[in-house]
Design an enzyme around this catalytic site. Structure first.
Site, PDB file in Angstrom:
ATOM      1  N   ASP A  34      46.266  20.265  65.822  1.00  0.00           N
ATOM      2  CA  ASP A  34      46.956  18.857  65.357  1.00  0.00           C
ATOM      3  C   ASP A  34      46.479  18.770  63.833  1.00  0.00           C
ATOM      4  OD1 ASP A  34      48.777  17.393  65.632  1.00  0.00           O
ATOM      5  OD2 ASP A  34      47.489  15.663  66.590  1.00  0.00           O
ATOM      6  N   HIS A 238      34.699  40.048  48.579  1.00  0.00           N
ATOM      7  CA  HIS A 238      34.915  38.510  48.970  1.00  0.00           C
ATOM      8  C   HIS A 238      34.016  37.872  49.705  1.00  0.00           C
ATOM      9  CE1 HIS A 238      39.487  40.365  48.921  1.00  0.00           C
ATOM     10  NE2 HIS A 238      38.968  40.220  47.736  1.00  0.00           N
ATOM     11  N   ASP A 255      32.750  34.169  40.805  1.00  0.00           N
ATOM     12  CA  ASP A 255      34.067  34.335  40.664  1.00  0.00           C
ATOM     13  C   ASP A 255      34.890  33.139  41.151  1.00  0.00           C
ATOM     14  OD1 ASP A 255      36.831  35.058  40.519  1.00  0.00           O
ATOM     15  OD2 ASP A 255      36.570  36.956  41.604  1.00  0.00           O
ATOM     16  N   ASP A 266      41.301  32.425  36.549  1.00  0.00           N
ATOM     17  CA  ASP A 266      40.866  33.473  37.645  1.00  0.00           C
ATOM     18  C   ASP A 266      39.415  33.954  36.690  1.00  0.00           C
ATOM     19  OD1 ASP A 266      39.876  35.369  39.460  1.00  0.00           O
ATOM     20  OD2 ASP A 266      41.760  36.226  39.429  1.00  0.00           O
ATOM     21  N   HIS A 356      47.213  35.940  42.449  1.00  0.00           N
ATOM     22  CA  HIS A 356      47.874  37.314  42.306  1.00  0.00           C
ATOM     23  C   HIS A 356      49.489  37.242  41.987  1.00  0.00           C
ATOM     24  CE1 HIS A 356      44.264  39.371  44.526  1.00  0.00           C
ATOM     25  NE2 HIS A 356      43.962  38.796  43.465  1.00  0.00           N
ATOM     26  N   GLU A 380      39.288  42.860  34.863  1.00  0.00           N
ATOM     27  CA  GLU A 380      38.140  42.533  35.897  1.00  0.00           C
ATOM     28  C   GLU A 380      37.571  43.710  36.269  1.00  0.00           C
ATOM     29  OE1 GLU A 380      39.167  40.555  39.442  1.00  0.00           O
ATOM     30  OE2 GLU A 380      41.087  40.500  38.850  1.00  0.00           O
ATOM     31  N   ARG A 408      30.745  41.938  37.913  1.00  0.00           N
ATOM     32  CA  ARG A 408      32.274  42.121  37.583  1.00  0.00           C
ATOM     33  C   ARG A 408      32.156  40.979  36.449  1.00  0.00           C
ATOM     34  NH1 ARG A 408      34.235  41.338  42.068  1.00  0.00           N
ATOM     35  NH2 ARG A 408      34.701  38.963  42.179  1.00  0.00           N
ATOM     36  N   GLU A 410      35.412  39.295  34.425  1.00  0.00           N
ATOM     37  CA  GLU A 410      37.017  39.075  34.615  1.00  0.00           C
ATOM     38  C   GLU A 410      37.373  37.849  33.485  1.00  0.00           C
ATOM     39  OE1 GLU A 410      38.166  37.340  38.136  1.00  0.00           O
ATOM     40  OE2 GLU A 410      40.224  37.968  38.000  1.00  0.00           O
TER      41      GLU A 410
HETATM   42  N1  GLY Z   1      39.351  35.913  42.530  1.00  0.00           N
HETATM   43  C1  GLY Z   1      40.500  36.613  42.909  1.00  0.00           C
HETATM   44  C2  GLY Z   1      40.584  38.105  42.185  1.00  0.00           C
HETATM   45  O1  GLY Z   1      39.982  38.214  41.148  1.00  0.00           O
HETATM   46  O2  GLY Z   1      41.456  38.397  42.012  1.00  0.00           O
HETATM   47 MN    MN Z   2      38.687  36.471  40.315  1.00  0.00          MN
HETATM   48 MN    MN Z   3      41.127  38.139  39.470  1.00  0.00          MN
END
Ligand code: GLY
Ligand code: MN
Ligand code: MN
Length: 442
Positions: A34, A238, A255, A266, A356, A380, A408, A410
């Site tokens: 609910d 993730h 990220d 992003d 995306h 990235e 990473r 990005e």
């Molecule tokens: N944070 C999602 C990606 O980098 O695609």
């Molecule tokens: Mn990202």
């Molecule tokens: Mn990304």
């Protein structure tokens, strides 16, 4: 903005000729018993209408004599609005959203037929709403039965999501403004986070600061679950638990990006938790950075979408061979996908209404689509050496000092007429930029 929505609908109408396109608003999703998830409009629906309510359907058609754009919406209802919020209603929707006709959503089955029966084909995305999918199929079957007698009707259903990719791939100035605003807020959040990071803080404390800035600056919130990953947690792509304390000597991967007016940022940065980092961390960081810079070079109008990933992959694989972390001929390693032990994701994706975002990358003949001015794309690359890394047969065993490093970097780029613009250059990506490190050295 209404004129821009109108232009978008006109472009779609032109593309579908005598067809009829049906777009559904996103369904309300249940979080648990609910309690609803926060409503988030379907991106194609929003792109074409700007209408931000559930329980709505938009129809675009040239096969009807009078109406080209028809909306079905939830009618005004005092009691329901008390519980679940304001509804525009049938009357106001016509004027505010520029529809030629608006009906209450309850009348969909009876009112939809005139807009589809003369169409040459239907455009519809079979989505999450199974009940609605069934209604569209039933309607189509009904029309098919009559087709050979009437000599008209839709002979096929094409995917509306596929149809929309060509339009959403190129961002308008109004869309770019929103993306820039999402990036400006995200930039402030990343830079603030970087300044406060120190050993002993918990990952969620950093997340809280970042997401506080998102909301405080008027963003809707995070565009996706924020990743604040200290040390080896960064090797989980993730990682969203964000519940561990930050350790001196570790790197921190963040990220995080906000959604502003439905447009997303992003950004990923990786930097030391304390004011030092190991030689291995530095070497791998430099390698990821070199890969990213090589990939960024390939984001140019006219260059195919795979070129930037190929460039990043080549730099990373060659670097890993040089470091003795992979063994073999660089091209052969790439061909056999051996680099994926350390760099297992793509180098980027379009960015816009969806994180995306829509946009065909590859044609059905397998050729790659070229970048075009107005594309917004992330770049990235990363290297992740899991604490549990075990080499495939024929590949070298890796010393402990390399294990548990995840990196990473990005950025978000706009493709321009002559090249590209790095939209996220306000977030530093030099390892040494930490103000703590600078202060310590004075
Ligand atoms: N944070 C999602 C990606 O980098 O695609
Ligand atoms: Mn990202
Ligand atoms: Mn990304």
């Amino acid at each position: 903005m209404q004129s821009e929505y109108r232009q978008r609908r006109q472009a779609v109408l032109k593309a579908i000729g005598q067809g009829t396109a049906i777009f559904c608003s996103a369904p309300m999703a249940v979080m648990h018993n609910d309690v609803d998830h926060l409503f988030r409009q379907d991106s194609d629906f929003f792109y074409l209408t700007g209408f931000n309510e559930p329980g709505a359907v938009a129809v675009l058609t040239s096969s009807h004599d009078e109406h080209k754009f028809v909306l079905f919406v939830q009618p005004k209802d005092k009691e329901k609005e008390t519980w679940s919020g304001y509804r525009t209603g049938v009357e106001a929707a016509k004027e505010r959203y520029g529809a030629d006709e608006v009906y209450p959503i309850d009348e969909l089955d009876e009112k939809l037929t005139p807009y589809v029966m003369k169409a040459s084909r239907l455009y519809y995305h079979f989505g999450r709403d199974r009940a609605f999918n069934d209604r569209v199929i039933s309607l189509w079957q009904h029309l098919l039965r009559k087709m050979t007698k009437k000599g008209e009707g839709p002979v096929a259903i094409e995917d509306a999501k596929l149809l929309m990719q060509q339009f959403r791939r190129v961002k308008s100035p109004a869309e770019l403004e929103k993306i820039r605003q999402a990036i400006a807020i995200t930039t402030e959040a990343h830079n603030t986070a970087r300044d406060m990071v120190r050993p002993g803080l918990y990952e969620y404390e950093i997340q809280a600061v970042i997401e506080n800035i998102f909301r405080r600056e008027g963003a809707l919130g995070p565009a996706y679950p924020s990743i604040v990953a200290g040390g080896k947690n960064a090797c989980i792509l993730h990682y969203v638990e964000n519940n561990q304390p930050l350790q001196d000597g570790d790197l921190l991967l963040i990220d995080a990006g906000c959604a502003y007016d439905y447009y997303n940022a992003d950004i990923t940065r990786t930097f030391p938790v304390g004011d030092r980092c190991s030689e291995e961390q530095r070497i791998l960081y430099d390698l990821v950075l070199q890969a990213q810079l090589a990939a960024i070079e390939q984001v140019q109008p006219g260059l195919p979408f795979n070129a930037f990933h190929d460039a990043a992959t080549k730099v990373i694989t060659a670097g890993l061979v040089e470091l003795g972390l992979l063994k073999g001929d660089v091209d052969k390693l790439i061909e056999e996908k051996k680099h994926k032990a350390f760099f297992m994701h793509g180098t980027g994706h379009f960015l816009g209404l969806d994180v995306h975002d829509a946009g065909i990358l590859r044609n059905l003949d397998k050729t790659w689509q070229p970048f075009a001015p107005g594309n917004v794309v992330t770049v990235e690359p990363g290297i992740y050496i899991s604490p549990n890394y075990e080499p495939e047969e024929g590949q070298p065993v890796i010393e402990d000092r390399w294990h548990g490093i995840g990196i990473r970097i990005e950025d978000d780029l706009l493709v321009t007429e002559t090249g590209h613009e790095v939209l996220t250059s306000g977030v530093p990506k030099s390892l040494d930029v930490s103000t703590k490190a600078l202060a310590a050295s004075h």
